[in-house]
Scaffold this active site. Structure first.
Site, PDB file in Angstrom:
ATOM      1  CG  HIS A   1      -1.817   1.167   1.332  1.00 24.19           C
ATOM      2  ND1 HIS A   1      -3.094   1.170   0.813  1.00 24.19           N
ATOM      3  CD2 HIS A   1      -1.636   2.412   1.882  1.00 24.19           C
ATOM      4  CE1 HIS A   1      -3.653   2.350   1.032  1.00 24.19           C
ATOM      5  NE2 HIS A   1      -2.788   3.122   1.680  1.00 24.19           N
ATOM      6  CD  GLU A   2       1.597   3.636   3.662  1.00 19.41           C
ATOM      7  OE1 GLU A   2       1.838   4.686   3.035  1.00 19.41           O
ATOM      8  OE2 GLU A   2       0.572   3.478   4.344  1.00 19.41           O
TER       9      GLU A   2
ATOM     10  CG  HIS B   1       0.329   6.216  -0.805  1.00 20.67           C
ATOM     11  ND1 HIS B   1      -0.762   6.701  -1.475  1.00 20.67           N
ATOM     12  CD2 HIS B   1      -0.168   5.587   0.306  1.00 20.67           C
ATOM     13  CE1 HIS B   1      -1.868   6.396  -0.825  1.00 20.67           C
ATOM     14  NE2 HIS B   1      -1.526   5.711   0.265  1.00 20.67           N
TER      15      HIS B   1
END
Length: 461
Positions: free
Chosen positions: A21-22, A25
């Site tokens: 997820h990170e 980003h």
């Protein structure tokens, strides 16, 4: 040992999901030219830290592993310290609204992409699943009303108004197809084969409500895996089963003349006949293997603690061996199926969450870290395919959760950017603070409900 497996599986699952997820980003921020100051896995005190000489990003593994974050250069988060003029073009707040939108959306999208890859791996490497053989349905259930007698193998499904059929490969495949039809309140046609050939069965799912769509969904429809062997795995002392002469290894063929090959249907029948004699057709195991006998047994009447009603029990432990099938697909088809399964689960999650908000579905469907850890351990013990499927499911849930339009989540920020794109004005800091407090209250409430559900499952409220 089981606790250790659960903790390790939970740590691996959370670690993988947070990193993916990170990194979503992070990677899009880098593509947009934004300077990333810190990439942290976990919160709190740093345990391990290092700085990339190439990008200047500080990589951190922190003490509290339930989450993570990517901190980017932003004029609003410098504590009043000025940013050098040459670095301003690399600040997050200086990017166009659509670049900011892409950076924030990249996290949930990465979770969905991970789920597609994981499902594709499961489909490509193959998994052993129960075959789509239907057991004898309970009377007056949708399956019984459709005409199923038990023993049929479902091979295809189509909606009543559509001409093209979708192939059914396994019991899991059948469940997902019926789940989608039930959400859309459709009538479907199931093509199933038996000893006489292939027949069509019309199944009406228009009366199924969202509250019915849970773990017992298929049972409510009257569908249970069938075609297998229902055997006695244990007999309790002084029970009706022992008094009737049932023994370990005996195969139960029928009850009161109704064929039985599924433990759920058999138990339901026994429960409804408390104190009433029933006749079992038993195929003996052990030295008398293969011999058929009729055994008369009277289920003992006991009070059901859950309902307070009297139910019948015979005191036998049952084991069901259902026919299984190895399901395996090619690389391209695996990716297609992975994408479709991810889409179906994401839509199902959104719909279920919406039903919970309006009160059409129970809040008991929310799960917290305790339940996730429990299922992580169970799936890990079942094997790689089960664990990968579990990981994909949680990854989808994480992606959907983060896209909800709740401030403090990614979806809340995306909502701000959509307002900015439409109005041409940035949402003011004052309103963002108000929304952030409201969003935080929502997250705390959801977390409290999920934790309560975890505790309720542990102590069986």
């Amino acid at each position: 040992m089981n606790l250790l497996i659960e903790l390790l599986a939970f740590a691996v699952a959370i670690g993988v999901l947070v990193v993916v997820h990170e990194y979503g980003h992070y990677s899009v921020a880098r593509l947009c030219g934004v300077q990333v100051l810190r990439f942290s896995i976990g919160f709190g005190k740093p345990l391990v830290q290092w700085v990339s000489q190439k990008t200047g990003t500080e990589w951190t593994i922190a003490a509290l592993p339930l989450g993570g974050y990517v901190r980017m250069l932003d004029e609003r988060e410098t504590g009043g310290a000025p940013i050098p003029p040459e670095a301003l073009p690399h600040a997050f707040n200086r990017q166009s609204v659509w670049r900011r939108f892409a950076i924030v959306a990249a996290g949930p999208i990465a979770n969905f992409l991970l789920a597609i890859v994981l499902f594709a791996l499961v489909f490509a490497t193959g998994v052993t699943e129960p075959a789509a053989v239907v057991a004898t349905p309970a009377p007056n259930t949708p399956a019984a009303l459709a005409g199923f007698d038990g023993g049929e193998t479902v091979v295809a499904v189509r909606t009543e108004t559509a001409g093209e059929s979708e192939r059914v490969r396994s019991w899991s495949d059948l469940r997902w197809k019926l789940l989608g039809a039930a959400f859309d309140h459709k009538r479907v046609v199931l093509s199933a084969k038996d000893a006489h050939g292939i027949s069509d069965f019309q199944l009406d799912l228009r009366g199924i409500t969202e509250k019915d769509v849970d773990d017992d969904f298929m049972s409510r429809l009257g569908f249970e895996p069938g075609g297998g062997k229902l055997t006695v795995a244990g007999v309790q002392p002084d029970s009706a089963a022992q008094k009737a002469g049932l023994a370990v290894g005996d195969r139960l063929r029928a009850i009161n003349g109704v064929p039985t090959d599924n433990a759920t249907a058999f138990i339901a029948y026994v429960k409804s006949h408390a104190g009433v004699p029933v006749t079992l057709q038993v195929e003996r195991g052990g030295p008398a293997a293969g011999k058929l006998e009729d055994v008369r047994i009277v289920p003992q009447s006991q009070r059901d603690e859950a309902t307070g009603q009297q139910i019948g029990r015979i005191g036998a432990e049952l084991a069901t061996q259902v026919p299984s099938i190895d399901v395996r697909y090619g690389p391209v088809e695996s990716l297609q199926l992975g994408a479709r399964r991810t889409w179906d689960l994401a839509v199902y999650s959104v719909r279920m969450f919406g039903r919970m908000i309006v009160g059409e579905a129970s809040l008991k469907n929310l799960s917290g870290p305790v339940t996730i850890a429990d299922y992580a351990g169970k799936s890990a013990r079942l094997g790689p395919s089960a664990f990968l499927s579990f990981l994909a499911l949680v990854s989808i849930s994480l992606g959907v959760l983060n896209l909800l339009p709740i401030p403090v989540l990614d979806g809340g920020h995306l909502l701000y950017y959509l307002v900015e794109a439409v109005t041409g004005k940035v949402v003011s800091d004052r309103w963002q603070l108000v929304f952030q407090r409201a969003g935080l209250a929502c997250i705390v409430a959801l977390s409290a409900i999920a934790l309560f559900n975890d505790l309720a499952r542990l102590i069986h409220f």
